[in-house]
Scaffold this motif. Sequence first.
Motif, PDB file in Angstrom:
ATOM      1  N   PHE A 106       1.096  -1.269  -0.144  1.00  0.00           N
ATOM      2  CA  PHE A 106       0.097  -0.082   0.069  1.00  0.00           C
ATOM      3  C   PHE A 106       0.739   1.049  -0.190  1.00  0.00           C
ATOM      4  N   LEU A 162       0.493   4.498   2.187  1.00  0.00           N
ATOM      5  CA  LEU A 162       0.333   4.387   3.589  1.00  0.00           C
ATOM      6  C   LEU A 162       1.810   4.133   4.302  1.00  0.00           C
ATOM      7  N   GLU A 194       1.301   1.498   8.809  1.00  0.00           N
ATOM      8  CA  GLU A 194       0.095   1.070   8.384  1.00  0.00           C
ATOM      9  C   GLU A 194       0.084  -0.062   7.824  1.00  0.00           C
ATOM     10  N   PHE A 205      -0.046  -2.961   9.633  1.00  0.00           N
ATOM     11  CA  PHE A 205      -1.340  -2.882  10.669  1.00  0.00           C
ATOM     12  C   PHE A 205      -2.540  -3.557   9.795  1.00  0.00           C
ATOM     13  N   LEU A 206      -2.725  -3.250   8.568  1.00  0.00           N
ATOM     14  CA  LEU A 206      -3.487  -3.900   7.680  1.00  0.00           C
ATOM     15  C   LEU A 206      -3.252  -5.573   7.753  1.00  0.00           C
ATOM     16  N   LEU A 223      -4.507  -6.853  10.931  1.00  0.00           N
ATOM     17  CA  LEU A 223      -5.866  -6.683  11.209  1.00  0.00           C
ATOM     18  C   LEU A 223      -6.652  -7.705  10.353  1.00  0.00           C
ATOM     19  N   THR A 274     -14.658  -4.604  10.238  1.00  0.00           N
ATOM     20  CA  THR A 274     -13.403  -3.768  10.805  1.00  0.00           C
ATOM     21  C   THR A 274     -13.987  -2.678  11.510  1.00  0.00           C
ATOM     22  N   SER A 280     -12.367  -3.800  15.809  1.00  0.00           N
ATOM     23  CA  SER A 280     -10.875  -3.553  15.502  1.00  0.00           C
ATOM     24  C   SER A 280     -10.426  -2.486  16.490  1.00  0.00           C
ATOM     25  N   LEU A 281     -11.519  -1.545  16.746  1.00  0.00           N
ATOM     26  CA  LEU A 281     -11.120  -0.232  17.317  1.00  0.00           C
ATOM     27  C   LEU A 281     -10.830  -0.827  19.002  1.00  0.00           C
ATOM     28  N   ALA A 289      -7.161  -2.564  18.691  1.00  0.00           N
ATOM     29  CA  ALA A 289      -6.178  -1.618  17.568  1.00  0.00           C
ATOM     30  C   ALA A 289      -4.973  -1.743  18.670  1.00  0.00           C
ATOM     31  N   PRO A 292      -9.475   1.992  11.956  1.00  0.00           N
ATOM     32  CA  PRO A 292      -9.109   0.883  11.150  1.00  0.00           C
ATOM     33  C   PRO A 292      -9.948   0.691  10.203  1.00  0.00           C
ATOM     34  N   LEU A 298      -8.729   2.603   7.360  1.00  0.00           N
ATOM     35  CA  LEU A 298      -7.595   2.347   6.652  1.00  0.00           C
ATOM     36  C   LEU A 298      -7.700   1.237   5.768  1.00  0.00           C
ATOM     37  N   THR A 299      -8.685   0.247   6.187  1.00  0.00           N
ATOM     38  CA  THR A 299      -8.938  -0.860   5.519  1.00  0.00           C
ATOM     39  C   THR A 299      -9.776  -0.533   3.990  1.00  0.00           C
ATOM     40  N   GLN A 322      -8.885   2.476   2.568  1.00  0.00           N
ATOM     41  CA  GLN A 322      -8.009   2.606   1.837  1.00  0.00           C
ATOM     42  C   GLN A 322      -7.216   1.589   0.944  1.00  0.00           C
TER      43      GLN A 322
END
Lengths: 252, 363
Positions: free
Chosen positions: A91, A94, A98, A101-102, A105, A114, A118-119, A122, B198, B201-202, B204
């Motif tokens: 990505f 990003l 990040e 992180f993806l 996640l 999500t 996921s909040l 996190a 998140p 972000l996902t 994006q």
Amino acid sequence: MDAALKLTGVSRQFGGITAVSNVHLDLEPGERCALLGPNGAGKTTLFNLIAGDIPPSSGRIELFGEDITRHPVAARVWRGLRRTYQKSALFDNLSVAENLFLGALGPGGRGHLTVGRSLRSARARWAQVEHTADMVGLSGHLTTTAAALSHGERRQLEIGLALGEDARMILLDEPAAGLSPEERATLTGLLSGLSRDCSLVMIEHDMDMALALTERVVVLSDGALVAEGTPEQIVDDPLVREVYLGGGGEAA
Amino acid sequence: MHTEIRTSLNERLADTARRGNRRDVTTAAVLMALAVLYPLLGTTFQLQLLTSGLITGMVAMSFSLLAGFGGMVSLAQMAFYGMAAYVVGIGGHDMGLPALLTVPLAVLSAAVLAGLFGLIAVRSSGIYFLIMTLALLQMFFGVAMQWQSVTGGYNGVAGIQAPEVAGFSLGDAAPLYLVTVIVAAASYLGLRWLLRTPFGLTLQGIRDRPERMRALGFRVQLHRWLLMVLSGVIAGLAGVLGVYYHGVVSPDVAGLTASLIVVLSALVGGVSSLVGGLIGGILVTVLISVVSYLMQQWFGTSHYWTVVGLIFVVVVKNFPNGIFGVDARTRRVLERVLTRWTGAGSGDGARAPAGNGTSPQTR
């Protein structure tokens, strides 16, 4: 114990062309396996079949004893299967953090949204991000955007994206593609340091690297599995020399 | 060493967020104060123009949400707007239901319609998605036009009474303006918050590399669909405000002209930012009003589209990222000018540009 990955008679035709033909394979959990073969031998197609990007024309794919032949891509990921790409698919807009992180996640659930969930988690994910960054040697670049990384660092991040904590089987498609000898050494160190909880299957043209990292080598030619054995056996196999090493070439 | 990096990263992230938030809160407070105090100064006509601009801007924002954060260019946003408008019109005017019931029902209907459209549309992408949404828009238009017993056909529903809020009728310019400002600001802030989670972000990730996101275990289509429903809610809110503003709803709300104004607003503001949609909506509405007035004055004609079209060509050519997603080149020029004006030592104008203008910024 169930095999980590078991292929039974897996074939794939594209029109009249057979890209993968009747492949049988049995991988133990934690095993490291190299997939060799000349260009066009069907290595990446085999990866795409295992990952679920395309369905096999016939045959059966099992992951940790479970038949996943008809499972969609995401469902395989939730069961611990990861892959990397020959051409880095990062990505670019990003940051490294990040990106990772993806990577952390996505796999951690089954068909989760999500939103919300996921909040709450996190914080744990960010801790995982730093751990992964450490593993792939990018902890100094967490806030760098992926587009600004060097080619070698991009390859490291490519692998980092696949290293979720619940990864149990990673398919690496030419992880060292386009790397300098020094970068190769870094990457070899990184891969040999990965936990044995996780099996690796690696497409790699660099024989030294493939043979140094794996205890089993499988050779594909024209979509068919033509040889299988330890690195030593494969290097000495006359058939393999013929199809892959181009006759009398010295490999190791 | 590891712990050191960890604390510094966390501190840096938290620090940046704090600094960004403080600046944003100040900007938002100033803007809101100005917007809320405007009725004291402005004429009724100006208030109406701003209200109409903000309503268009909300639809444009829903368009930018899909395009900038989901990579989905949708022409169907006015169908969701129209759905909400018709529910308020039919429910409130024809069936005599209270606004307390019709308004939530309207927003819900817009969301459901977006969900239904989404079931079909999220399977395609790129130009196919666009064509698909155009077809769905035309379907909505067709139904609104031909289901006369319910929608009133060509004439639609007229004479829709706006409800009262705290003793003020939304039929009056100032109360409706204030409610519109509040709803637009709340929608914007809500979306901005959501896109920084998140989930954002996902989205994006899905916009940039859907196949990789799939390989990471994300449900790509589900996320696209959710984004579509969310955009339907925003467009639906705009539809409720719009029907109270106009007092009528006809199939034209889902016509091509109305949809193009939305797209143009989003483009002028820049699809890569949410606030760009709102500002773009106001600018385009004001522009159309000014140009049509001047054409009427000078040439005695109502052919304003040619002029408006030319202005758009210039804007799109010179600000490909919209006036809010000013690209790096323009930003540098602006900064040089600002530095000269404010004196080289002021420092404010010489600050390094943030971002490259191509990636959506959640503002």
